[in-house]
Scaffold this active site. Structure first.
Site, short mmCIF file in Angstrom:
data_model
loop_
_atom_site.label_atom_id
_atom_site.label_comp_id
_atom_site.label_asym_id
_atom_site.label_seq_id
_atom_site.Cartn_x
_atom_site.Cartn_y
_atom_site.Cartn_z
N GLU A 1 4.77 -4.82 11.80
CA GLU A 1 3.71 -3.83 11.58
C GLU A 1 2.61 -4.53 10.81
O GLU A 1 2.73 -4.75 9.59
CB GLU A 1 4.24 -2.65 10.76
N GLU B 1 7.63 1.84 14.70
CA GLU B 1 8.37 2.53 13.65
C GLU B 1 8.31 4.03 13.95
O GLU B 1 7.52 4.49 14.78
CB GLU B 1 7.76 2.23 12.28
N CYS C 1 -3.46 0.23 6.85
CA CYS C 1 -3.54 -0.70 7.98
C CYS C 1 -4.20 -0.09 9.21
O CYS C 1 -4.88 -0.78 9.95
CB CYS C 1 -2.13 -1.14 8.35
N ASN D 1 0.80 -1.23 0.00
CA ASN D 1 0.00 0.00 0.00
C ASN D 1 0.83 1.29 0.00
O ASN D 1 0.40 2.30 -0.51
CB ASN D 1 -1.00 0.00 1.16
P1 NDP Z 1 1.15 -9.81 3.18
O1 NDP Z 1 1.19 -10.20 4.60
O2 NDP Z 1 0.48 -10.68 2.21
O3 NDP Z 1 2.64 -9.60 2.63
C1 NDP Z 1 3.55 -8.73 3.24
C2 NDP Z 1 4.94 -9.00 2.70
O4 NDP Z 1 5.44 -10.23 3.22
C3 NDP Z 1 5.00 -9.14 1.18
O5 NDP Z 1 6.20 -8.56 0.70
C4 NDP Z 1 5.00 -10.63 1.01
O6 NDP Z 1 5.52 -11.02 -0.22
C5 NDP Z 1 5.87 -11.07 2.17
N1 NDP Z 1 5.70 -12.45 2.59
C6 NDP Z 1 4.63 -13.25 2.45
N2 NDP Z 1 4.87 -14.47 3.02
C7 NDP Z 1 6.11 -14.42 3.55
C8 NDP Z 1 6.93 -15.35 4.28
N3 NDP Z 1 6.49 -16.56 4.59
N4 NDP Z 1 8.16 -14.96 4.67
C9 NDP Z 1 8.60 -13.72 4.38
N5 NDP Z 1 7.88 -12.79 3.68
C10 NDP Z 1 6.65 -13.14 3.28
O7 NDP Z 1 0.54 -8.35 3.19
P2 NDP Z 1 0.03 -7.47 1.95
O8 NDP Z 1 1.18 -7.16 1.05
O9 NDP Z 1 -1.19 -8.11 1.41
O10 NDP Z 1 -0.35 -6.11 2.71
C11 NDP Z 1 -1.55 -5.92 3.35
C12 NDP Z 1 -1.40 -6.16 4.84
O11 NDP Z 1 -0.37 -5.36 5.37
C13 NDP Z 1 -2.65 -5.78 5.61
O12 NDP Z 1 -2.97 -6.76 6.56
C14 NDP Z 1 -2.26 -4.50 6.29
O13 NDP Z 1 -2.99 -4.24 7.44
C15 NDP Z 1 -0.82 -4.71 6.54
N6 NDP Z 1 -0.17 -3.42 6.70
C16 NDP Z 1 0.28 -3.03 7.94
C17 NDP Z 1 0.84 -1.80 8.13
C18 NDP Z 1 1.37 -1.40 9.47
O14 NDP Z 1 2.23 -0.55 9.50
N7 NDP Z 1 0.90 -1.95 10.57
C19 NDP Z 1 0.95 -0.84 7.03
C20 NDP Z 1 0.51 -1.35 5.78
C21 NDP Z 1 -0.06 -2.59 5.64
P3 NDP Z 1 4.56 -11.13 -1.52
O15 NDP Z 1 3.32 -10.36 -1.24
O16 NDP Z 1 5.37 -10.55 -2.58
O17 NDP Z 1 4.27 -12.57 -1.68
#
Ligand code: NDP
Length: 485
Positions: free
Chosen positions: A251, A459, A285, A154
């Protein structure tokens, strides 16, 4: 002809762009049109190795530089980022689909704020002197070593900077893996840091899906993992990091409450609810997606909310008049539409929106549900789209209990003109990032992060320094050593 969003290569390692087309191709789709605008390739094991070994090798010399020297590089990177804000914002819009009206003010600019802020702090990181009679203890704030950053889709520029800037300020190196959905912006962050004078290898970016992230987290050379992502991914990454006893910052997601008392200024409360649900098409998020409205003002609030939501301009994200963009992917759009259907099935009332917008691209109408109850799926699960649930309440005590009745604890907000109530309520809400008469402000000076399932660590602000450094304690004896024998 190559699209302007196509990067020079998929990865940025050791100060240069690196390509390895043996990796799985990752198409980059522009969410406003569905058109493929670029291709990157997932990191192969050789690329992962190159990224980790060069970052490991570069870190020690970087940590030996003075904080002021490191800070100067970060602040120079902040200046370059600001100078290129327009170009970077256009790229952010291609990467995410978010309207330029937003990206011009919220993405590269907030990345630049982090680079500037942590650049400013870098020279002031010191330990303590603890007198012990004629002896003393001193502490040294040391870098952790090699850090891995993994981003969600995002805020690709902001996340790359929010992790990279404090990590580098403390003397760490970083390997950053963006979400496969938005791989473009972090490469620019690496390029700019390099141009600003960061030594080769200090900030590497590699592409890939979860398995590349998994390989980074599992590597024994890695000292810390900072993830922005969903709770299920957070649990996996946290467990993998624990196996290697690595530091973590998590996060994660949320389902945050926004509580509006009947003495609140209605227009401000409506503005807070709009900012907390529809910015970035709801893909934030910390969004306050459970809007609790005290019964006395419910219909007035809903009427004003519907009226103002009707002013959203859906359209070409590159047109600065557009104030509401598409979902990041077709898949995310379908997930959100599924939740909208569930809300209707479970008996919530659609006040506005409630469907896909009738246009190309992955647009969903900003949607408000009223008469939502605590047990409905749309009130319990993180939707990550433009879907606001409005719930009614009677008393302060009741709303606090209901607001806290969730596994999440990222954010919370209160609108009221009674300031003692505002502080009393905020004091009882289980959330890390809170707001009074506002919602979703995230300045770099303020700590950001969640409690409960929403995360570990913080953060931004001076708190982030604690999470990217460790303290060495040194006891200094001036006299003789006494021993039992
Ligand atoms: P995901 O949890 O699907 O993915 C986050 C990242 O982790 C991606 O780069 C993903 O790779 C990677 N990833 C997935 N599986 C693994 C693993 N087993 N080991 C290491 N890395 C892995 O989140 P989204 O990208 O769908 O983002 C949305 C989510 O993020 C929402 O739940 C949102 O609330 C949260 N979020 C939290 C924030 C905060 O600051 N608290 C801010 C913004 C979002 P890939 O997707 O390339 O497979």
């Amino acid at each position: 002809m190559t699209h302007p969003a196509q990067p020079k290569a998929s990865h940025f390692i050791n100060g240069e762009y690196v390509e390895d087309t043996a990796g799985t191709p990752i198409p980059v789709i522009y969410a406003a049109t569905g058109e493929q605008i670029a291709t990157v390739y997932a990191a192969t094991p050789a690329i992962v190795e190159q990224a980790l070994s060069t970052a490991k090798a570069a870190q020690k010399e970087w940590a030996k530089m003075t904080g002021t020297e490191r800070g100067r590089i970060l602040r120079r990177a902040a200046d370059i980022t600001r100078e290129r804000n327009h170009e970077l914002s256009v790229l952010e819009t291609y990467d995410t689909g978010k309207p330029l009206q937003e990206t011009l003010v919220a993405d590269a600019t907030s990345g630049a704020d982090a680079l500037e802020y942590f650049g400013g702090l870098a020279g002031s990181l010191t330990g303590e002197h603890i007198p012990m009679g004629e002896d003393w203890v001193y502490t040294v704030r040391e870098a952790l070593g090699l850090c891995v950053g993994i981003g969600a889709w995002n805020y690709p520029t902001q996340i790359a900077c929010w992790k990279g800037a404090p990590a580098l300020a403390c003397g760490n190196s970083m390997v950053f893996k963006p979400s496969e959905t938005t791989p473009l912006c972090a490469l620019k962050v690496a390029e700019i840091l390099h141009e600003a004078g960061a030594p080769a290898g200090i900030y590497n970016v590699i592409q890939g899906m979860g398995e590349v992230g998994g390989a980074l987290v599992a590597d024994p050379r890695v000292d810390k993992v900072s993830l922005t992502g969903s709770v299920p991914t957070g649990k996996k990454v946290y467990a993998a990091a624990a196996a290697g006893m690595k530091h973590v910052t998590m996060e994660l997601g949320g389902k945050s409450p926004l509580i509006i008392f009947d003495d609140a200024d209605i227009d401000n409360a409506v503005g807070g609810a709009i900012n907390g649900n529809f910015y970035s098409s709801g893909q934030v998020c910390s969004n306050g997606t459970r809007v609790f409205v005290q019964k006395g003002i419910k219909e007035k609030f809903l009427a004003r909310l519907a009226e103002r939501t009707g002013n959203a301009i859906l359209g070409d994200p590159m047109d600065e008049a557009t104030s509401f963009g598409p979902m990041v992917t077709e898949n995310q759009m379908n997930i959100v539409l599924g939740y909208i259907e569930k809300g209707k099935e479970e008996g919530a009332r659609v006040v506005c929106g409630g469907a896909r917008a009738d246009m190309d691209g992955y647009y969903i109408q900003p949607t408000v549900f009223a008469d939502v109850t605590d047990d409905m799926t749309i009130a319990r699960e993180e939707i990550f789209g433009p879907v606001m649930s409005v719930l009614d309440f009677d008393t302060e005590e009741e709303v606090i209990a209901r607001a806290n009745d969730t596994e999440f604890g990222l954010s919370a907000g209160v609108f009221t003109n009674d300031f003692s109530r505002a502080h009393r309520v905020i004091g009882q809400l289980e959330a890390g990032s809170c707001f009074i008469n506002s919602y979703n402000d995230a300045p770099v000076e303020a700590p950001f992060g969640g409690v409960k399932a929403s995360g570990v660590g913080r953060e931004n602000s001076k708190e982030a320094i604690k999470h990217f450094s460790q303290v060495k304690s040194v006891y200094v004896r001036m006299g003789d050593v006494e021993a039992a024998f």
